[in-house]
Design a protein around this motif. Structure first.
Motif, PDB file in Angstrom:
ATOM      1  N   PRO A   1       0.789  -1.239   0.000  1.00  0.00           N
ATOM      2  CA  PRO A   1       0.000   0.000   0.000  1.00  0.00           C
ATOM      3  C   PRO A   1       0.822   1.291   0.000  1.00  0.00           C
ATOM      4  O   PRO A   1       0.324   2.330  -0.417  1.00  0.00           O
ATOM      5  CB  PRO A   1      -0.838  -0.115   1.277  1.00  0.00           C
ATOM      6  CG  PRO A   1      -0.150  -1.120   2.126  1.00  0.00           C
ATOM      7  CD  PRO A   1       0.580  -2.049   1.195  1.00  0.00           C
ATOM      8  N   ASP A   2       2.062   1.227   0.431  1.00  0.00           N
ATOM      9  CA  ASP A   2       2.878   2.443   0.512  1.00  0.00           C
ATOM     10  C   ASP A   2       3.816   2.618  -0.676  1.00  0.00           C
ATOM     11  O   ASP A   2       4.677   3.506  -0.643  1.00  0.00           O
ATOM     12  CB  ASP A   2       3.687   2.432   1.813  1.00  0.00           C
ATOM     13  CG  ASP A   2       2.791   2.459   3.043  1.00  0.00           C
ATOM     14  OD1 ASP A   2       1.700   3.047   2.959  1.00  0.00           O
ATOM     15  OD2 ASP A   2       3.179   1.863   4.070  1.00  0.00           O
ATOM     16  N   ASP A   3       3.671   1.821  -1.700  1.00  0.00           N
ATOM     17  CA  ASP A   3       4.558   1.898  -2.865  1.00  0.00           C
ATOM     18  C   ASP A   3       3.779   2.418  -4.072  1.00  0.00           C
ATOM     19  O   ASP A   3       2.929   1.730  -4.623  1.00  0.00           O
ATOM     20  CB  ASP A   3       5.148   0.518  -3.172  1.00  0.00           C
ATOM     21  CG  ASP A   3       6.207   0.560  -4.253  1.00  0.00           C
ATOM     22  OD1 ASP A   3       6.439   1.631  -4.851  1.00  0.00           O
ATOM     23  OD2 ASP A   3       6.817  -0.502  -4.509  1.00  0.00           O
ATOM     24  N   ALA A   4       4.083   3.621  -4.490  1.00  0.00           N
ATOM     25  CA  ALA A   4       3.369   4.273  -5.592  1.00  0.00           C
ATOM     26  C   ALA A   4       4.009   4.038  -6.958  1.00  0.00           C
ATOM     27  O   ALA A   4       3.508   4.543  -7.962  1.00  0.00           O
ATOM     28  CB  ALA A   4       3.272   5.770  -5.322  1.00  0.00           C
ATOM     29  N   ARG A   5       5.086   3.276  -7.029  1.00  0.00           N
ATOM     30  CA  ARG A   5       5.786   3.138  -8.310  1.00  0.00           C
ATOM     31  C   ARG A   5       4.915   2.549  -9.415  1.00  0.00           C
ATOM     32  O   ARG A   5       4.914   3.094 -10.529  1.00  0.00           O
ATOM     33  CB  ARG A   5       7.077   2.328  -8.126  1.00  0.00           C
ATOM     34  CG  ARG A   5       8.117   3.094  -7.320  1.00  0.00           C
ATOM     35  CD  ARG A   5       9.350   2.283  -7.042  1.00  0.00           C
ATOM     36  NE  ARG A   5       9.023   1.191  -6.120  1.00  0.00           N
ATOM     37  CZ  ARG A   5       9.900   0.302  -5.691  1.00  0.00           C
ATOM     38  NH1 ARG A   5      11.161   0.344  -6.120  1.00  0.00           N
ATOM     39  NH2 ARG A   5       9.545  -0.637  -4.838  1.00  0.00           N
ATOM     40  N   PRO A   6       4.134   1.486  -9.180  1.00  0.00           N
ATOM     41  CA  PRO A   6       3.272   0.999 -10.259  1.00  0.00           C
ATOM     42  C   PRO A   6       2.203   2.023 -10.670  1.00  0.00           C
ATOM     43  O   PRO A   6       1.952   2.219 -11.863  1.00  0.00           O
ATOM     44  CB  PRO A   6       2.657  -0.274  -9.677  1.00  0.00           C
ATOM     45  CG  PRO A   6       3.711  -0.758  -8.722  1.00  0.00           C
ATOM     46  CD  PRO A   6       4.220   0.516  -8.089  1.00  0.00           C
ATOM     47  N   ARG A   7       1.603   2.677  -9.718  1.00  0.00           N
ATOM     48  CA  ARG A   7       0.618   3.729 -10.037  1.00  0.00           C
ATOM     49  C   ARG A   7       1.286   4.830 -10.876  1.00  0.00           C
ATOM     50  O   ARG A   7       0.729   5.317 -11.859  1.00  0.00           O
ATOM     51  CB  ARG A   7       0.026   4.318  -8.768  1.00  0.00           C
ATOM     52  CG  ARG A   7      -0.977   5.441  -9.038  1.00  0.00           C
ATOM     53  CD  ARG A   7      -1.588   5.974  -7.761  1.00  0.00           C
ATOM     54  NE  ARG A   7      -2.463   5.014  -7.122  1.00  0.00           N
ATOM     55  CZ  ARG A   7      -3.717   4.770  -7.488  1.00  0.00           C
ATOM     56  NH1 ARG A   7      -4.238   5.437  -8.490  1.00  0.00           N
ATOM     57  NH2 ARG A   7      -4.440   3.879  -6.841  1.00  0.00           N
ATOM     58  N   ASN A   8       2.496   5.208 -10.488  1.00  0.00           N
ATOM     59  CA  ASN A   8       3.215   6.241 -11.232  1.00  0.00           C
ATOM     60  C   ASN A   8       3.521   5.804 -12.659  1.00  0.00           C
ATOM     61  O   ASN A   8       3.498   6.627 -13.586  1.00  0.00           O
ATOM     62  CB  ASN A   8       4.501   6.630 -10.502  1.00  0.00           C
ATOM     63  CG  ASN A   8       4.218   7.352  -9.199  1.00  0.00           C
ATOM     64  OD1 ASN A   8       3.141   7.894  -8.982  1.00  0.00           O
ATOM     65  ND2 ASN A   8       5.189   7.341  -8.299  1.00  0.00           N
ATOM     66  N   ALA A   9       3.809   4.527 -12.849  1.00  0.00           N
ATOM     67  CA  ALA A   9       4.060   4.021 -14.209  1.00  0.00           C
ATOM     68  C   ALA A   9       2.808   4.138 -15.066  1.00  0.00           C
ATOM     69  O   ALA A   9       2.874   4.522 -16.244  1.00  0.00           O
ATOM     70  CB  ALA A   9       4.544   2.570 -14.153  1.00  0.00           C
ATOM     71  N   LEU A  10       1.660   3.822 -14.494  1.00  0.00           N
ATOM     72  CA  LEU A  10       0.403   3.946 -15.242  1.00  0.00           C
ATOM     73  C   LEU A  10       0.075   5.402 -15.550  1.00  0.00           C
ATOM     74  O   LEU A  10      -0.374   5.727 -16.657  1.00  0.00           O
ATOM     75  CB  LEU A  10      -0.733   3.282 -14.461  1.00  0.00           C
ATOM     76  CG  LEU A  10      -0.616   1.766 -14.299  1.00  0.00           C
ATOM     77  CD1 LEU A  10      -1.688   1.246 -13.349  1.00  0.00           C
ATOM     78  CD2 LEU A  10      -0.666   1.055 -15.641  1.00  0.00           C
ATOM     79  N   ILE A  11       0.333   6.273 -14.595  1.00  0.00           N
ATOM     80  CA  ILE A  11       0.125   7.710 -14.827  1.00  0.00           C
ATOM     81  C   ILE A  11       1.039   8.189 -15.951  1.00  0.00           C
ATOM     82  O   ILE A  11       0.606   8.918 -16.855  1.00  0.00           O
ATOM     83  CB  ILE A  11       0.367   8.508 -13.529  1.00  0.00           C
ATOM     84  CG1 ILE A  11      -0.751   8.218 -12.519  1.00  0.00           C
ATOM     85  CG2 ILE A  11       0.478  10.009 -13.812  1.00  0.00           C
ATOM     86  CD1 ILE A  11      -0.459   8.726 -11.103  1.00  0.00           C
ATOM     87  N   ALA A  12       2.291   7.767 -15.916  1.00  0.00           N
ATOM     88  CA  ALA A  12       3.240   8.171 -16.961  1.00  0.00           C
ATOM     89  C   ALA A  12       2.800   7.658 -18.328  1.00  0.00           C
ATOM     90  O   ALA A  12       2.923   8.371 -19.331  1.00  0.00           O
ATOM     91  CB  ALA A  12       4.649   7.664 -16.625  1.00  0.00           C
ATOM     92  N   ALA A  13       2.290   6.441 -18.384  1.00  0.00           N
ATOM     93  CA  ALA A  13       1.808   5.900 -19.664  1.00  0.00           C
ATOM     94  C   ALA A  13       0.659   6.758 -20.190  1.00  0.00           C
ATOM     95  O   ALA A  13       0.619   7.097 -21.380  1.00  0.00           O
ATOM     96  CB  ALA A  13       1.376   4.450 -19.495  1.00  0.00           C
ATOM     97  N   HIS A  14      -0.271   7.114 -19.319  1.00  0.00           N
ATOM     98  CA  HIS A  14      -1.379   7.991 -19.724  1.00  0.00           C
ATOM     99  C   HIS A  14      -0.855   9.344 -20.208  1.00  0.00           C
ATOM    100  O   HIS A  14      -1.316   9.872 -21.228  1.00  0.00           O
ATOM    101  CB  HIS A  14      -2.354   8.215 -18.570  1.00  0.00           C
ATOM    102  CG  HIS A  14      -3.388   7.158 -18.433  1.00  0.00           C
ATOM    103  ND1 HIS A  14      -4.289   6.839 -19.424  1.00  0.00           N
ATOM    104  CD2 HIS A  14      -3.671   6.345 -17.399  1.00  0.00           C
ATOM    105  CE1 HIS A  14      -5.086   5.884 -19.002  1.00  0.00           C
ATOM    106  NE2 HIS A  14      -4.724   5.542 -17.774  1.00  0.00           N
ATOM    107  N   GLU A  15       0.093   9.895 -19.484  1.00  0.00           N
ATOM    108  CA  GLU A  15       0.637  11.192 -19.869  1.00  0.00           C
ATOM    109  C   GLU A  15       1.346  11.122 -21.214  1.00  0.00           C
ATOM    110  O   GLU A  15       1.252  12.053 -22.015  1.00  0.00           O
ATOM    111  CB  GLU A  15       1.572  11.729 -18.781  1.00  0.00           C
ATOM    112  CG  GLU A  15       0.811  12.162 -17.541  1.00  0.00           C
ATOM    113  CD  GLU A  15       1.706  12.638 -16.411  1.00  0.00           C
ATOM    114  OE1 GLU A  15       2.935  12.366 -16.435  1.00  0.00           O
ATOM    115  OE2 GLU A  15       1.173  13.279 -15.493  1.00  0.00           O
ATOM    116  N   TRP A  16       2.037  10.028 -21.488  1.00  0.00           N
ATOM    117  CA  TRP A  16       2.676   9.868 -22.793  1.00  0.00           C
ATOM    118  C   TRP A  16       1.604   9.755 -23.881  1.00  0.00           C
ATOM    119  O   TRP A  16       1.710  10.403 -24.929  1.00  0.00           O
ATOM    120  CB  TRP A  16       3.590   8.650 -22.823  1.00  0.00           C
ATOM    121  CG  TRP A  16       4.280   8.524 -24.142  1.00  0.00           C
ATOM    122  CD1 TRP A  16       5.440   9.129 -24.523  1.00  0.00           C
ATOM    123  CD2 TRP A  16       3.824   7.781 -25.277  1.00  0.00           C
ATOM    124  NE1 TRP A  16       5.733   8.806 -25.821  1.00  0.00           N
ATOM    125  CE2 TRP A  16       4.763   7.977 -26.305  1.00  0.00           C
ATOM    126  CE3 TRP A  16       2.726   6.974 -25.515  1.00  0.00           C
ATOM    127  CZ2 TRP A  16       4.629   7.393 -27.561  1.00  0.00           C
ATOM    128  CZ3 TRP A  16       2.589   6.390 -26.765  1.00  0.00           C
ATOM    129  CH2 TRP A  16       3.530   6.601 -27.773  1.00  0.00           C
TER     130      TRP A  16
END
Length: 177
Positions: free
Chosen positions: A52-67
């Protein structure tokens, strides 16, 4: 008891081949949107339950959306995606968390190469099966659960698929026998 598998790897399995046939008809942006969105809804919650305290996978999905939205360049997206892959490597003793992180990393990597979208099935379906049944469940039960999830994945792709897509992604599958 045998070690839990890290991924579904039966290329000839009907549930994989059915999904592959659908994937091969779509463009890279359609595939990236499909698998990133599917991960957000179905796979990320599994990861976050385990870490629950690791945002790295969420950040990867956000980055994919941003790309996909043209807000960032590929090197920026790749940096976040590589962090997600690092998260997966750290979970060697947590097969459910590891499979979910690998699925997310592969799906986010679809912005770079369309063939990575198959990671949704190979890792994501297994993450769902482990989450529902536990890593100690018999392989036949896990595979049946994963096959059902692959069916849901294919239905989600079918729902957004572009009919007669004029620019389908080109694939050279490395996982064929």
């Amino acid at each position: 008891m045998s070690r839990p598998r890290k991924m579904l790897s039966e290329w000839d399995a009907p549930y994989i081949q059915s999904l592959v046939k659908r994937v091969e008809t779509q463009s890279k942006p359609t595939l990236a949107n499909w698998c990133v969105s599917y991960c957000e809804t179905h796979i990320l919650p599994i990861y976050e339950k385990n870490r629950p305290d690791d945002a790295r996978p969420r950040n990867a999905l956000i980055a994919a959306h941003e790309w996909l939205d043209g807000k960032i360049k590929l090197p920026q997206a790749k940096a976040a995606i590589l962090e997600c892959h690092a998260a997966a490597r750290e979970l060697e003793t947590n097969p459910t968390g590891q499979a979910s992180a690998r699925a997310i990393g592969q799906c986010a990597s679809t912005v770079h190469s369309a063939s990575h979208c198959l990671g949704l099935a190979c890792y994501g379906a297994l993450a769902v099966a482990y989450d529902k049944l536990g890593v100690s469940a018999p392989w036949a039960q896990l595979e049946a659960c994963a096959a059902e999830e692959c069916g849901r994945m294919e239905a989600a792709l079918r729902a957004i698929a572009v009919e007669n897509e004029p620019n389908p992604a080109k694939f050279t599958w490395q996982c064929k026998r």
